[in-house]
Motif scaffolding. Structure first.
Motif, PDB file in Angstrom:
ATOM      1  N   ILE A  19       0.807  -1.223   0.000  1.00 56.00           N
ATOM      2  CA  ILE A  19       0.000   0.000   0.000  1.00 56.00           C
ATOM      3  C   ILE A  19       0.838   1.270   0.000  1.00 56.00           C
ATOM      4  N   SER A  20       2.159   1.139  -0.072  1.00 56.48           N
ATOM      5  CA  SER A  20       3.034   2.306  -0.098  1.00 56.48           C
ATOM      6  C   SER A  20       3.354   2.695  -1.535  1.00 56.48           C
ATOM      7  N   PRO A  21       3.515   3.991  -1.797  1.00 55.92           N
ATOM      8  CA  PRO A  21       3.902   4.409  -3.154  1.00 55.92           C
ATOM      9  C   PRO A  21       5.362   4.093  -3.423  1.00 55.92           C
ATOM     10  N   LYS A  22       5.679   3.865  -4.688  1.00 57.63           N
ATOM     11  CA  LYS A  22       7.047   3.531  -5.069  1.00 57.63           C
ATOM     12  C   LYS A  22       7.987   4.712  -4.850  1.00 57.63           C
ATOM     13  N   PHE A  23       7.508   5.917  -5.147  1.00 59.97           N
ATOM     14  CA  PHE A  23       8.304   7.121  -4.986  1.00 59.97           C
ATOM     15  C   PHE A  23       7.805   7.878  -3.776  1.00 59.97           C
ATOM     16  N   ASP A  24       8.693   8.232  -2.884  1.00 64.25           N
ATOM     17  CA  ASP A  24       8.323   8.940  -1.659  1.00 64.25           C
ATOM     18  C   ASP A  24       8.042  10.408  -1.983  1.00 64.25           C
ATOM     19  N   PRO A  25       6.802  10.870  -1.792  1.00 64.83           N
ATOM     20  CA  PRO A  25       6.483  12.250  -2.132  1.00 64.83           C
ATOM     21  C   PRO A  25       7.180  13.274  -1.232  1.00 64.83           C
ATOM     22  N   LEU A  39      14.062  11.583  -9.610  1.00 65.37           N
ATOM     23  CA  LEU A  39      12.829  10.983 -10.106  1.00 65.37           C
ATOM     24  C   LEU A  39      11.647  11.779  -9.592  1.00 65.37           C
ATOM     25  N   GLN A  40      10.719  12.051 -10.458  1.00 66.10           N
ATOM     26  CA  GLN A  40       9.560  12.826 -10.047  1.00 66.10           C
ATOM     27  C   GLN A  40       8.586  11.947  -9.292  1.00 66.10           C
ATOM     28  N   SER A  41       7.943  12.540  -8.343  1.00 67.83           N
ATOM     29  CA  SER A  41       6.934  11.826  -7.578  1.00 67.83           C
ATOM     30  C   SER A  41       5.700  11.632  -8.437  1.00 67.83           C
ATOM     31  N   PRO A  42       5.092  10.451  -8.454  1.00 65.22           N
ATOM     32  CA  PRO A  42       3.892  10.247  -9.254  1.00 65.22           C
ATOM     33  C   PRO A  42       2.656  10.874  -8.615  1.00 65.22           C
ATOM     34  N   LEU A  43       2.765  11.352  -7.384  1.00 67.05           N
ATOM     35  CA  LEU A  43       1.624  11.921  -6.696  1.00 67.05           C
ATOM     36  C   LEU A  43       1.709  13.440  -6.701  1.00 67.05           C
ATOM     37  N   PRO A  44       0.609  14.130  -7.040  1.00 68.49           N
ATOM     38  CA  PRO A  44       0.657  15.583  -7.007  1.00 68.49           C
ATOM     39  C   PRO A  44       0.689  16.087  -5.566  1.00 68.49           C
ATOM     40  N   THR A  45       1.540  17.060  -5.317  1.00 68.71           N
ATOM     41  CA  THR A  45       1.620  17.640  -3.978  1.00 68.71           C
ATOM     42  C   THR A  45       0.972  19.007  -3.920  1.00 68.71           C
ATOM     43  N   LYS A  46       0.694  19.594  -5.077  1.00 69.00           N
ATOM     44  CA  LYS A  46       0.009  20.887  -5.148  1.00 69.00           C
ATOM     45  C   LYS A  46      -1.149  20.771  -6.123  1.00 69.00           C
ATOM     46  N   VAL A  55       1.721   4.263  -8.175  1.00 66.90           N
ATOM     47  CA  VAL A  55       2.627   3.146  -8.476  1.00 66.90           C
ATOM     48  C   VAL A  55       3.027   2.530  -7.143  1.00 66.90           C
ATOM     49  N   ARG A  56       2.731   1.267  -6.983  1.00 65.29           N
ATOM     50  CA  ARG A  56       3.019   0.582  -5.725  1.00 65.29           C
ATOM     51  C   ARG A  56       4.497   0.232  -5.603  1.00 65.29           C
ATOM     52  N   ARG A  57       4.981   0.214  -4.357  1.00 69.32           N
ATOM     53  CA  ARG A  57       6.351  -0.215  -4.106  1.00 69.32           C
ATOM     54  C   ARG A  57       6.488  -1.714  -4.354  1.00 69.32           C
ATOM     55  N   LEU A  58       5.448  -2.477  -4.018  1.00 74.18           N
ATOM     56  CA  LEU A  58       5.428  -3.920  -4.260  1.00 74.18           C
ATOM     57  C   LEU A  58       4.223  -4.227  -5.144  1.00 74.18           C
ATOM     58  N   PRO A  59       4.434  -4.666  -6.385  1.00 71.53           N
ATOM     59  CA  PRO A  59       3.307  -4.963  -7.276  1.00 71.53           C
ATOM     60  C   PRO A  59       2.415  -6.076  -6.713  1.00 71.53           C
ATOM     61  N   GLU A  60       1.177  -6.087  -7.187  1.00 74.35           N
ATOM     62  CA  GLU A  60       0.187  -7.023  -6.647  1.00 74.35           C
ATOM     63  C   GLU A  60       0.582  -8.480  -6.847  1.00 74.35           C
ATOM     64  N   PHE A  61       1.085  -8.842  -8.016  1.00 77.64           N
ATOM     65  CA  PHE A  61       1.465 -10.235  -8.253  1.00 77.64           C
ATOM     66  C   PHE A  61       2.583 -10.670  -7.316  1.00 77.64           C
ATOM     67  N   LYS A  62       3.600  -9.812  -7.140  1.00 74.58           N
ATOM     68  CA  LYS A  62       4.698 -10.154  -6.239  1.00 74.58           C
ATOM     69  C   LYS A  62       4.216 -10.253  -4.798  1.00 74.58           C
ATOM     70  N   PHE A  63       3.239  -9.417  -4.434  1.00 79.99           N
ATOM     71  CA  PHE A  63       2.660  -9.484  -3.089  1.00 79.99           C
ATOM     72  C   PHE A  63       2.002 -10.846  -2.860  1.00 79.99           C
ATOM     73  N   TRP A  64       1.127 -11.262  -3.782  1.00 79.91           N
ATOM     74  CA  TRP A  64       0.432 -12.531  -3.615  1.00 79.91           C
ATOM     75  C   TRP A  64       1.386 -13.716  -3.724  1.00 79.91           C
ATOM     76  N   ARG A 115      -2.345  12.713   0.151  1.00 76.30           N
ATOM     77  CA  ARG A 115      -3.596  12.527  -0.598  1.00 76.30           C
ATOM     78  C   ARG A 115      -3.516  11.404  -1.628  1.00 76.30           C
ATOM     79  N   TYR A 116      -3.209  10.203  -1.175  1.00 72.60           N
ATOM     80  CA  TYR A 116      -3.270   9.059  -2.075  1.00 72.60           C
ATOM     81  C   TYR A 116      -4.048   7.931  -1.415  1.00 72.60           C
ATOM     82  N   VAL A 117      -4.785   7.209  -2.257  1.00 69.82           N
ATOM     83  CA  VAL A 117      -5.567   6.056  -1.813  1.00 69.82           C
ATOM     84  C   VAL A 117      -5.170   4.894  -2.716  1.00 69.82           C
TER      85      VAL A 117
END
Length: 129
Positions: A19-25, A39-46, A55-64, A115-117
């Protein structure tokens, strides 16, 4: 019980990575984005920034995949007498619950701050009427 406790901590670690983003905002700044050196953050801060997908730090397939391997290994370890250690299980359960509460509180505060879900529940869906 020690096998179940270890499995619980490992699955908690996997879930936090999922549930963590790959890039730390918090590490990105406007100067770094203009230079292109970081690297630019994929999440808008403004409000005026462009939205980029989560973009997840751990993709769903690798998680499962990792969770399935961990549960299988824990099941196999339960059959061995080596891992049958006498422990006072209420202490481990309370410690694990405190660990979950503290780490999830920190993660939820970061979600609110930046502000990410990471899941689809509650997100606005656009479509043709």
């Amino acid at each position: 019980m020690i096998v179940a406790y270890s499995l619980g901590i490992y699955l908690l670690n996997l879930f936090l990575a999922f549930i963590s983003p790959k890039f730390d905002p918090s590490l990105s700044s406007d100067e770094d984005m203009e230079d292109g050196s970081n690297l630019q953050s994929p999440l808008p801060t403004k409000n005026d920034q462009e939205f980029k997908p989560f973009v997840r730090r751990l993709p769903e397939f690798k998680f499962w995949h990792a969770a399935t391997r961990a549960v299988t290994l824990a099941f196999a370890c339960c059959w061995s007498e080596i891992f049958n250690l006498p422990v006072f299980w209420p202490v481990l359960v309370v410690y694990w619950l405190i660990l979950v509460f503290l780490t999830m509180r920190k993660q939820i505060q970061a979600m609110i701050k930046y502000r990410y879900v990471p899941w689809d529940f509650g997100k606005t869906k656009y479509g043709a009427k």
